[in-house]
Design a protein around this motif. Structure first.
Motif, PDB file in Angstrom:
ATOM      1  N   UNK A 141       8.899  -9.153   6.455  1.00 15.58           N
ATOM      2  CA  UNK A 141       8.046  -8.046   6.034  1.00 15.58           C
ATOM      3  C   UNK A 141       8.231  -7.836   4.533  1.00 15.58           C
ATOM      4  N   UNK A 142       7.240  -8.250   3.747  1.00 15.28           N
ATOM      5  CA  UNK A 142       7.337  -8.112   2.293  1.00 15.28           C
ATOM      6  C   UNK A 142       6.260  -7.163   1.752  1.00 15.28           C
ATOM      7  N   UNK A 143       5.743  -6.299   2.612  1.00 19.96           N
ATOM      8  CA  UNK A 143       4.707  -5.357   2.184  1.00 19.96           C
ATOM      9  C   UNK A 143       5.301  -4.229   1.351  1.00 19.96           C
ATOM     10  N   UNK A 144       4.417  -3.441   0.711  1.00 19.11           N
ATOM     11  CA  UNK A 144       4.895  -2.308  -0.065  1.00 19.11           C
ATOM     12  C   UNK A 144       5.494  -1.250   0.850  1.00 19.11           C
ATOM     13  N   UNK A 145       6.145  -0.253   0.284  1.00 20.06           N
ATOM     14  CA  UNK A 145       6.937   0.680   1.067  1.00 20.06           C
ATOM     15  C   UNK A 145       6.195   1.825   1.715  1.00 20.06           C
ATOM     16  N   UNK A 146       4.869   1.949   1.485  1.00 21.92           N
ATOM     17  CA  UNK A 146       4.125   3.058   2.066  1.00 21.92           C
ATOM     18  C   UNK A 146       3.121   2.542   3.097  1.00 21.92           C
ATOM     19  N   UNK A 147       3.664   1.969   4.152  1.00 20.64           N
ATOM     20  CA  UNK A 147       2.816   1.407   5.201  1.00 20.64           C
ATOM     21  C   UNK A 147       2.193   2.480   6.082  1.00 20.64           C
ATOM     22  N   UNK A 148       2.673   3.726   5.911  1.00 18.16           N
ATOM     23  CA  UNK A 148       2.111   4.839   6.667  1.00 18.16           C
ATOM     24  C   UNK A 148       0.748   5.255   6.140  1.00 18.16           C
ATOM     25  N   UNK A 149       0.406   4.825   4.923  1.00 19.59           N
ATOM     26  CA  UNK A 149      -0.909   5.110   4.363  1.00 19.59           C
ATOM     27  C   UNK A 149      -1.832   3.949   4.722  1.00 19.59           C
ATOM     28  N   UNK A 150      -2.951   4.257   5.358  1.00 19.80           N
ATOM     29  CA  UNK A 150      -3.821   3.183   5.857  1.00 19.80           C
ATOM     30  C   UNK A 150      -4.758   2.716   4.732  1.00 19.80           C
ATOM     31  N   UNK A 151      -4.204   1.920   3.818  1.00 18.87           N
ATOM     32  CA  UNK A 151      -4.980   1.425   2.691  1.00 18.87           C
ATOM     33  C   UNK A 151      -5.651   0.102   3.055  1.00 18.87           C
ATOM     34  N   UNK A 152      -6.530  -0.327   2.173  1.00 19.96           N
ATOM     35  CA  UNK A 152      -7.206  -1.615   2.362  1.00 19.96           C
ATOM     36  C   UNK A 152      -6.403  -2.773   1.773  1.00 19.96           C
ATOM     37  N   UNK A 177      15.166  -6.344   7.552  1.00 24.89           N
ATOM     38  CA  UNK A 177      16.577  -6.002   7.806  1.00 24.89           C
ATOM     39  C   UNK A 177      16.956  -6.282   9.260  1.00 24.89           C
ATOM     40  N   UNK A 178      16.409  -7.345   9.818  1.00 23.45           N
ATOM     41  CA  UNK A 178      16.739  -7.742  11.177  1.00 23.45           C
ATOM     42  C   UNK A 178      16.024  -6.968  12.262  1.00 23.45           C
ATOM     43  N   UNK A 179      15.151  -6.041  11.869  1.00 21.77           N
ATOM     44  CA  UNK A 179      14.460  -5.186  12.827  1.00 21.77           C
ATOM     45  C   UNK A 179      12.952  -5.421  12.788  1.00 21.77           C
ATOM     46  N   UNK A 180      12.315  -5.271  13.945  1.00 17.14           N
ATOM     47  CA  UNK A 180      10.863  -5.369  14.016  1.00 17.14           C
ATOM     48  C   UNK A 180      10.253  -4.095  13.443  1.00 17.14           C
ATOM     49  N   UNK A 181       9.348  -4.237  12.483  1.00 18.34           N
ATOM     50  CA  UNK A 181       8.654  -3.054  11.982  1.00 18.34           C
ATOM     51  C   UNK A 181       7.392  -2.817  12.817  1.00 18.34           C
ATOM     52  N   UNK A 182       6.425  -3.741  12.727  1.00 15.31           N
ATOM     53  CA  UNK A 182       5.184  -3.602  13.494  1.00 15.31           C
ATOM     54  C   UNK A 182       4.436  -4.925  13.437  1.00 15.31           C
ATOM     55  N   UNK A 183       3.266  -4.962  14.069  1.00 15.95           N
ATOM     56  CA  UNK A 183       2.433  -6.142  14.000  1.00 15.95           C
ATOM     57  C   UNK A 183       1.546  -6.110  12.769  1.00 15.95           C
ATOM     58  N   UNK A 184       0.783  -7.171  12.560  1.00 14.94           N
ATOM     59  CA  UNK A 184      -0.082  -7.245  11.383  1.00 14.94           C
ATOM     60  C   UNK A 184      -1.135  -6.152  11.374  1.00 14.94           C
ATOM     61  N   UNK A 185      -1.565  -5.722  12.554  1.00 15.21           N
ATOM     62  CA  UNK A 185      -2.592  -4.675  12.639  1.00 15.21           C
ATOM     63  C   UNK A 185      -2.378  -3.813  13.875  1.00 15.21           C
ATOM     64  N   UNK A 186      -1.105  -3.607  14.241  1.00 10.35           N
ATOM     65  CA  UNK A 186      -0.807  -2.875  15.469  1.00 10.35           C
ATOM     66  C   UNK A 186       0.640  -2.417  15.474  1.00 10.35           C
TER      67      UNK A 186
END
Length: 286
Positions: A141-152, A177-186
């Motif tokens: 998971x290398x996305x930015x840190x505000x995945x709670x905001x539903x951006x494009x 960090x060894x943990x599942x965050x979420x799916x690509x769109x779920x």
């Protein structure tokens, strides 16, 4: 040909355009929502609009319309396109300031861009994926840190889906960090010993509207839900797994990084939750 809504006008899809200077195009300075349509009715609409308002607030972006106006627009676009089973995509950008600049434009001068369009899908009961179950690939998971905001900003999730496809899988789950965050769109779930486990809400994941609905329905069905992070090893050793989203509803997972879950077929809990979700959605749609 679809009818699309663009900034106050209803136009055919081949005439639906925005400026090259729109910040949604230049900087992904935009948020979106996807509302499912089942039997011609909008599912979980209030939740999607509440999350839209939160996303806009987190980005200090003005809202282009009231919730009541957005409901009218959703109903109108469903009618105009004859949608029985499908989706309505709503996207809001910070608008077109007339040139490119990193600084936000003055909201009193530059109004937000508002676009709505539709997609037609099949009946949820006819889903081949739901009958077969998904095979999942895990990726960092290398996305930015505000995945709670539903951006494009969906480039890396799109790359993740392509990685999964190349690996012969259906989708990808992110690992941090060894943990599942979420799916690509779920949102990601596992089932162990009859207990449903899904990561708790934070800035690390999207606050799924379908996730929230499934948690309510699970509680009503007297299923135990535990909100906590889980490891890849836990997921691979689970009795079942599934994902939730507005487009997938409740979708069973049968394999993670080559490890088959249970007997390799969609599990009983996921199937039951999908059934409950679709039944309740038909009752509560607006």
């Amino acid at each position: 040909m679809r009818t699309v809504y663009v900034n106050g006008s209803w136009v055919s899809e081949d005439q639906a355009v925005i400026s090259v200077f729109d910040r949604g195009f230049l900087m992904a300075d935009a948020v979106y929502e996807v509302t499912t349509v089942i039997d011609g009715k909008l599912v979980d609409f209030a939740g999607h609009i509440a999350r839209l308002d939160r996303s806009l607030g987190e980005l200090d972006m003005p809202s282009p319309a009231t919730p009541e106006e957005l409901l009218d627009l959703h109903r109108e676009i469903v009618a105009k396109n004859g949608i029985t089973d499908g989706r309505v995509y709503l996207q809001v950008t910070r608008g077109n300031p007339g040139d490119r600049d990193f600084l936000f434009p003055d909201p009193k001068v530059t109004r937000p861009t508002l676009v709505l369009f539709t997609q037609i899908t099949g009946r949820p009961e006819d889903s081949a994926d739901a009958k077969r179950g998904l095979k999942i690939l895990t990726i960092p998971d290398v996305r930015w840190g505000r995945r709670d905001i539903k951006t494009t900003q969906l480039l890396y999730p799109s790359m993740g889906k392509m990685m999964a496809k190349k690996a012969g899988c259906d989708d990808a789950w992110f690992i941090e960090d060894g943990l599942v965050t979420e799916g690509t769109s779920n949102n990601a779930w596992i089932v162990k010993g009859g207990k449903l486990i899904t990561r708790g809400l934070s800035n690390d994941i999207l606050h799924g509207i379908t996730r929230a609905a499934v948690m309510r329905y699970a509680a009503e069905a007297q299923m135990e839900v535990e909100e906590r992070s889980f490891t890849l090893d836990e997921a691979q050793a689970a009795d079942e797994a599934f994902v939730t989203s507005a487009s997938a509803f409740v979708m069973p997972v049968v394999e993670i990084d080559g490890a088959r879950l249970g007997d390799g077929k969609p599990g009983r809990v996921a199937a039951r939750l999908r059934e409950i979700y679709l039944d309740e959605s038909r009752k509560s749609g607006v």
